[in-house]
Design an enzyme around this catalytic site. Structure first.
Site, PDB file in Angstrom:
ATOM      1  N   GLU A 179       0.744   5.071   6.050  1.00 37.99           N
ATOM      2  CA  GLU A 179      -0.034   4.193   5.164  1.00 37.99           C
ATOM      3  C   GLU A 179      -1.536   4.456   5.239  1.00 37.99           C
ATOM      4  OE1 GLU A 179       2.917   0.318   4.832  1.00 37.99           O
ATOM      5  OE2 GLU A 179       1.180   0.193   6.169  1.00 37.99           O
ATOM      6  N   GLU A 199       9.646   2.507   3.037  1.00 39.53           N
ATOM      7  CA  GLU A 199       9.730   1.196   3.674  1.00 39.53           C
ATOM      8  C   GLU A 199      10.102   0.147   2.639  1.00 39.53           C
ATOM      9  OE1 GLU A 199       6.432  -0.252   5.915  1.00 39.53           O
ATOM     10  OE2 GLU A 199       6.018   1.687   6.864  1.00 39.53           O
TER      11      GLU A 199
END
Length: 681
Positions: A150, A314
């Site tokens: 991320e 995710e």
């Protein structure tokens, strides 16, 4: 990634948290069998366990995880651990810690608290990456590298400031060019030395709009550059293993999404696009149907980055722990959401997390295996059902989404510029929301859409929608003109073509290419207060408009609707212009969905954008998405509402998820249910 032989189903696994409980790790792998987990992602936050002190490595525990996974035919996605560095790096090399926009260096803590420019951090990252690649690169169950985690955020340290100056020198070459680009004579902000350039800061400049924009560009480029530092090592040691990093979409219903980084640029550097999907199903602010549309748009954004299949890296099987209200998904919603993403081109559904953390910030984030350590919970059973469904969908593996005939332009420079514009109304700019409002019509009508950058080929599409293109280069304006001249159809809107790529206003009105293609010249834009409405009349029909209304001077276009209120009443609000072999529509004001339906109904019919559908629906809560190859078309039919709906099947089909043969006729689709239908024979 090695050639995919099944849909991926798995997620982040952090066994280093349970090394003193080997029985839990053993039980986890037994549970993975039951939940049809075939992929685990390991190593993301493991640096302190892999290298507890500088140059001292511990790989035995990770060896064991690979061995266990291999025995169960579980694939491994191995992450580089740069997303969360250990304390010793910060102690030994303080330069790795970020400096904030006020010039204060952060303490060790959180994650992503590191400087992407730091030579020390880059060196340490490459060292651990090389160790991992050499040790695990030849493991037969290693299928993909996951670089860091991320990416996002910015550092304002001296290293980054110097890197920014170097970036600007390469772009502008001379201070004279820089001063002209930033219109630096305003407020006597003229630069006389490159060393005077400082990133935007509340302690300095935040009103040089060109500087602000270039800082966004630099941060994105520098982040990609850091990624490439890691990828270089992996490519050299393991050239046959593909590489990804997880992009972010946040909440698909947010006003601003994926703000920090230009994913259209970033996607050129990854082998496989993956992203983290966390729609807030069950909210009281939006219906599940509306949120499904927003989530569909985000999936189409990610698929469009490479015009190819992608991965969900995710998601949550139940709830998150960072929403204002952390509500778990209602029964059936997890399966509904997972299969929706598959229907848009996802070839893998992964979770954060497989086993719930016992403590710290994400201890209550949803997981497949919870604190109760049970395999008979509702969440575990629903995850198992998704895994079983993915196995049943094996015939649809590696099929592609239907090639869209409709494209929506989404431009990062334009987004950054609009978010910093000192005009209009900050509350109602809503660039992403505006894009969603155009997208909504096509989603409800099951017409596939791609999201394209200004560098993509426009000729692949019959219809290109270009909303609120405030910052537009002359190059792209010329590209639009050429596209329409060759027979394409363009829809543009208010707040378009106001500034160039330097954030300087166009002098003399619109660039000539825009005047040519649209046949109008915007004179001014009325910014309305939230309670104000404007009436627009299209023959006998009247529509309410809001937020913005552009006053137009018409050259060779024709007005197809006029304002019917305010001081610009009886002037054109919507125009149509024939240019070359194509046509251009300009929508001068912001409408609600009733206008979008009326407007796009006509265009879709005129341009023949709808495919012949073998399944008929009567409710927008039902969505039909297609994946196909040369042999078969797979229809994903999903009911996103909390009520039973009906569909009509017009040819004999079979449901891949149940094996049932579906004859011609009408069928019920339960709330949150999905059918995957393929023609018999």
């Amino acid at each position: 990634m090695k050639e995919r032989t099944s849909f991926g189903h798995g997620g982040d696994y952090n066994p280093e948290q349970w090394l003193d409980h080997p029985e839990i790790i053993a039980q986890d792998f037994e549970y993975f069998k039951k939940a049809h987990i075939n992929t685990i992602t390991v190593g993301i936050f493991s640096w302190a366990q892999l290298e507890p002190s500088e140059g001292i490595y511990q790989f035995d525990w990770l060896d064991d995880v690979f061995d266990r996974a291999e025995k169960q035919d579980i694939n491994v996605i191995l992450a580089t651990p740069s997303g969360a560095r250990p304390r010793w790096i910060a102690e030994n090399y303080p330069e790795v810690l970020r400096v904030d926009e006020n010039g204060q260096r952060n303490l060790f803590g959180e994650r992503h608290n590191h400087c992407y420019t730091s030579p020390a951090y880059r060196e340490k990252v490459q060292t651990i990456d090389n160790k991992l690649a050499e040790r695990y690169g030849k493991r037969k169950n290693l299928v993909l590298w996951h670089v860091s985690n991320e990416f996002g955020g910015a550092c304002y340290c001296d290293l980054c400031q110097n890197a920014f100056r170097t970036w600007l020198k390469q772009k502008y070459q001379t201070l004279e060019n820089l001063n002209k680009a930033y219109w630096a004579t305003f407020w006597s902000h003229t630069y006389t030395s490159w060393n005077q350039v400082v990133a935007p800061s509340p302690r300095g400049d935040q009103n040089l709009l060109g500087l602000n924009l270039d800082w966004h560009r630099f941060v994105s480029d520098q982040t990609i550059n850091f990624y490439e530092v890691e990828a270089k090592v992996l490519r050299e040691v393991t050239p046959n293993i593909k590489i990804t990093t997880n992009f972010m979409g946040g909440n698909p219903d947010d006003e601003h999404v994926f703000f920090d980084l230009n994913y259209q640029d970033f996607a050129k550097h990854v082998d496989v696009v993956s992203w983290d999907s966390y729609p807030s199903w069950g909210t009281d602010a939006k219906s599940s149907v509306e949120l499904a549309m927003n989530t569909a748009a985000m999936n189409d954004v990610m698929r469009s980055l490479k015009h190819d299949n992608y991965m969900i890296m995710e998601s949550t099987p139940s709830q998150v722990n960072w929403h204002p209200f952390n509500r778990p998904k209602a029964p059936g919603m997890h399966r509904m959401g997972a299969l929706q993403e598959v229907s848009h081109g996802a070839n893998a559904i992964n979770y954060f997390q497989l086993h719930q953390s016992r403590g710290s910030s994400e201890m209550f984030h949803g997981a497949v295996i919870g604190h109760d350590l049970r395999d008979d919970t509702r969440i575990f059973k629903e995850v198992s059902q998704v895994g079983e469904n993915l196995n049943q969908l094996q015939p649809a593996l590696n099929t592609k989404a239907h090639q869209p005939k409709v494209a929506i332009v989404y431009d990062y420079d334009n987004m950054w510029a609009l978010n910093d514009v000192r005009n209009y109304a900050a509350e109602t700019i809503k660039y992403w929301r505006t894009i969603q409002e155009h997208y909504r019509y096509f989603w409800e009508q099951d017409v596939p859409v791609e999201f394209i950058s200004t560098t993509d080929d426009l000729t692949a599409y019959k219809l290109v929608i270009d909303p609120m293109h405030f910052m537009m280069t002359e190059e792209f304006a010329n590209k639009l003109r050429a596209y329409v001249a060759q027979g394409g159809t363009i829809v543009g809107t208010y707040i378009t073509g106001q500034v160039d790529e330097r954030y300087l206003a166009y002098l003399g009105g619109w660039p000539k290419a825009l005047r040519d293609v649209y046949g109008v010249d915007p004179l001014e834009t009325d910014t309305l207060y939230p309670t104000q409405q404007v009436v627009v009349a299209d023959g006998q029909k009247k529509f309410q408009a809001h937020d913005y209304a552009t006053v137009l001077s018409v050259d060779h276009a024709i007005a197809i609707a006029n304002y019917a209120s305010e001081w610009y009443a009886e002037t054109p609000a919507i125009t149509q212009n024939q240019y070359g072999n194509g046509q251009a529509y300009y929508i001068g004001t912001r409408f609600d969905s009733d206008f979008m339906v009326a407007f796009y109904d006509t265009l879709v019919t005129q341009l023949d954008l709808k495919e012949a559908n073998l399944i008929h629906k009567t409710d927008a809560a039902i969505h039909i998405n297609v994946r196909l190859n040369e042999q078969k078309i797979y229809y994903f039919v999903t009911n996103f509402s909390d009520e039973e709906k009906t569909i009509t099947v017009n040819t004999p089909m079979r449901d891949l998820l149940t094996g049932m043969v579906i004859s011609i006729g009408t069928y019920d689709v339960a709330a949150y249910d999905t059918k995957v239908l393929v023609e018999e024979g």
